[in-house]
Design an enzyme around this catalytic site. Structure first.
Site, PDB file in Angstrom:
ATOM      1  N   PHE A  73       5.464  15.444  -8.008  1.00  0.00           N
ATOM      2  CA  PHE A  73       4.598  14.563  -7.215  1.00  0.00           C
ATOM      3  C   PHE A  73       3.806  13.994  -8.016  1.00  0.00           C
ATOM      4  O   PHE A  73       2.499  13.780  -7.572  1.00  0.00           O
ATOM      5  CB  PHE A  73       4.251  15.440  -5.958  1.00  0.00           C
ATOM      6  CG  PHE A  73       5.103  15.763  -4.935  1.00  0.00           C
ATOM      7  CD1 PHE A  73       6.435  15.237  -4.939  1.00  0.00           C
ATOM      8  CD2 PHE A  73       4.859  16.533  -3.842  1.00  0.00           C
ATOM      9  CE1 PHE A  73       7.514  15.540  -3.903  1.00  0.00           C
ATOM     10  CE2 PHE A  73       5.717  16.910  -2.830  1.00  0.00           C
ATOM     11  CZ  PHE A  73       7.062  16.389  -2.965  1.00  0.00           C
ATOM     12  N   PRO A  74       3.922  13.355  -9.216  1.00  0.00           N
ATOM     13  CA  PRO A  74       2.785  12.826  -9.982  1.00  0.00           C
ATOM     14  C   PRO A  74       2.113  11.546  -9.416  1.00  0.00           C
ATOM     15  O   PRO A  74       1.123  11.226  -9.752  1.00  0.00           O
ATOM     16  CB  PRO A  74       3.558  12.702 -11.252  1.00  0.00           C
ATOM     17  CG  PRO A  74       4.936  12.340 -11.003  1.00  0.00           C
ATOM     18  CD  PRO A  74       5.093  13.138  -9.841  1.00  0.00           C
ATOM     19  N   LEU A  75       2.843  11.001  -8.374  1.00  0.00           N
ATOM     20  CA  LEU A  75       2.574   9.551  -7.762  1.00  0.00           C
ATOM     21  C   LEU A  75       2.235  10.033  -6.236  1.00  0.00           C
ATOM     22  O   LEU A  75       2.139   9.114  -5.413  1.00  0.00           O
ATOM     23  CB  LEU A  75       3.585   8.617  -7.650  1.00  0.00           C
ATOM     24  CG  LEU A  75       3.944   8.252  -9.202  1.00  0.00           C
ATOM     25  CD1 LEU A  75       5.310   7.297  -9.077  1.00  0.00           C
ATOM     26  CD2 LEU A  75       2.796   7.509  -9.842  1.00  0.00           C
ATOM     27  N   GLY A  76       1.771  11.167  -5.916  1.00  0.00           N
ATOM     28  CA  GLY A  76       1.493  11.636  -4.631  1.00  0.00           C
ATOM     29  C   GLY A  76       2.402  12.254  -3.718  1.00  0.00           C
ATOM     30  O   GLY A  76       2.093  13.151  -2.825  1.00  0.00           O
ATOM     31  N   GLY A  77       3.689  12.115  -4.052  1.00  0.00           N
ATOM     32  CA  GLY A  77       4.872  12.867  -3.203  1.00  0.00           C
ATOM     33  C   GLY A  77       5.402  12.238  -2.020  1.00  0.00           C
ATOM     34  O   GLY A  77       6.353  12.026  -1.529  1.00  0.00           O
ATOM     35  N   PHE A  78       4.312  12.024  -0.846  1.00  0.00           N
ATOM     36  CA  PHE A  78       4.386  11.602   0.152  1.00  0.00           C
ATOM     37  C   PHE A  78       3.940  10.083   0.664  1.00  0.00           C
ATOM     38  O   PHE A  78       3.296   9.793   1.571  1.00  0.00           O
ATOM     39  CB  PHE A  78       3.856  12.830   1.291  1.00  0.00           C
ATOM     40  CG  PHE A  78       4.697  13.932   1.199  1.00  0.00           C
ATOM     41  CD1 PHE A  78       6.011  14.205   1.520  1.00  0.00           C
ATOM     42  CD2 PHE A  78       3.548  14.943   0.595  1.00  0.00           C
ATOM     43  CE1 PHE A  78       6.333  15.550   1.343  1.00  0.00           C
ATOM     44  CE2 PHE A  78       4.503  16.306   0.438  1.00  0.00           C
ATOM     45  CZ  PHE A  78       5.766  16.517   0.759  1.00  0.00           C
ATOM     46  N   TYR A  95      19.484  18.547  -5.407  1.00  0.00           N
ATOM     47  CA  TYR A  95      19.004  17.162  -5.260  1.00  0.00           C
ATOM     48  C   TYR A  95      20.191  16.349  -4.899  1.00  0.00           C
ATOM     49  O   TYR A  95      20.890  15.716  -5.930  1.00  0.00           O
ATOM     50  CB  TYR A  95      18.292  16.737  -6.781  1.00  0.00           C
ATOM     51  CG  TYR A  95      17.059  17.112  -7.082  1.00  0.00           C
ATOM     52  CD1 TYR A  95      16.259  17.863  -6.112  1.00  0.00           C
ATOM     53  CD2 TYR A  95      16.548  16.784  -8.209  1.00  0.00           C
ATOM     54  CE1 TYR A  95      15.041  18.263  -6.514  1.00  0.00           C
ATOM     55  CE2 TYR A  95      15.296  17.216  -8.719  1.00  0.00           C
ATOM     56  CZ  TYR A  95      14.564  18.069  -7.811  1.00  0.00           C
ATOM     57  OH  TYR A  95      13.148  18.381  -7.956  1.00  0.00           O
TER      58      TYR A  95
END
Length: 296
Positions: A224-229, A71
């Protein structure tokens, strides 16, 4: 954004999960992937702002941070370096999780390959050095990319991490982006504390593995708990958010926490405002009617 959620949510908070060995964590943690940059292909985030986000996250009750040595932004900061600069010497109750397996060369914008078993020790040692630790709290083996998990054998690679656990360099082992068969293979070698697969309440694609985690009390910390993309534009989520005067990300996070007692949410951000918004989700108490609507 509003944080005036009902009192039952304020009293309950996100709850905690027992990782074993006398260590539990808040079920609402922090993911470090977005600290170096908000998304791929954009300029780096401001390092000083990132340090403030990390310090504020701990002030708000975060005691579980998820990171990785890969990262980093090619022209800016690295997540591990920022975590060490902001938080070392670390609070006694802070759990830092990292993952190994993906290979990212010095000129790669993101991981483009996989380390074989012989490369995993060096990657664990790299995380130890960058974070300034003698032992890593939790290390995930991530054997694949963003495609659907495959059933390729992972035993040889997982055995390397199990050996490093026996040496005392790692406390707990996890798996990321794996199938139920791969989890079973790994558990024949050493205990698995946590799973990190893709999952959000609009994309509940991993129900089988989540059920295994619930049965055996294995933490499930989805990436991606918030959708990721991009934040999902989902009519069900939008309706629940409107009823509570909450934001869509808050409903996505609260929905995850309500879905399963083994669920650990690790949203990430480089923005102080988004951090405050995410952490407020731990006080959002969804009703049974809300949850039924989200399951439709």
């Amino acid at each position: 954004m509003t944080e005036d959620f009902d009192a039952s949510g304020a009293e309950r908070g996100p709850g905690r999960f027992d990782l074993g060995g006398g260590r539990s964590v808040s079920r609402l943690g922090f993911g470090a992937m977005r600290l170096p940059a908000s998304r791929r292909g954009v300029p780096p985030n401001d390092r000083e702002t990132g340090l403030k986000v990390l310090r504020r996250a701990v002030e708000l009750g975060v005691d579980h941070i998820d990171t990785a040595a890969f990262y980093y932004h090619q022209d800016g900061p690295a997540a591990n370096e920022m975590i060490r600069a902001a938080l070392a010497p670390y609070p006694d109750d802070l759990v830092i999780a990292t993952k190994v397996g993906p290979y990212r060369g010095p000129d790669d914008p993101f991981p483009s390959g996989q380390l074989d078993a012989s490369g995993l020790r060096a990657e664990v040692e790299r995380n130890l050095t960058e974070l300034g630790l003698d032992r890593l709290d939790l290390v995930y083996l991530r054997p694949g990319g963003l495609e659907t998990p495959q059933d390729e054998p992972i035993g040889e690679r997982f055995a390397v991490l199990a050996g490093l656990r026996e040496e005392g360099l790692i406390r707990r082992l996890g798996l990321s982006h794996v199938s139920a068969a791969q989890l079973e293979e790994a558990r024949r070698i050493a205990p698995v504390t946590a799973i990190q697969n893709r999952f959000d309440i609009t994309l509940p694609q991993d129900a089988e593995l989540l059920a295994i985690c619930e049965r055996d009390r294995i933490a499930y910390a989805p990436y991606f708990p918030l959708g990721g993309f991009g934040i999902p534009d989902d009519a069900r989520v939008n309706a629940v958010a409107a009823r509570h005067g909450a934001t869509v990300p808050q409903v996505l996070l609260a929905g995850l926490l309500a879905l399963s007692p083994v669920m650990l949410a690790i949203p990430g951000t480089g923005s102080p405002d988004h951090l405050a918004e995410n952490m407020a989700a731990g006080r959002l108490a969804l009703t049974e009617a809300d949850l039924a609507e989200l399951r439709q």
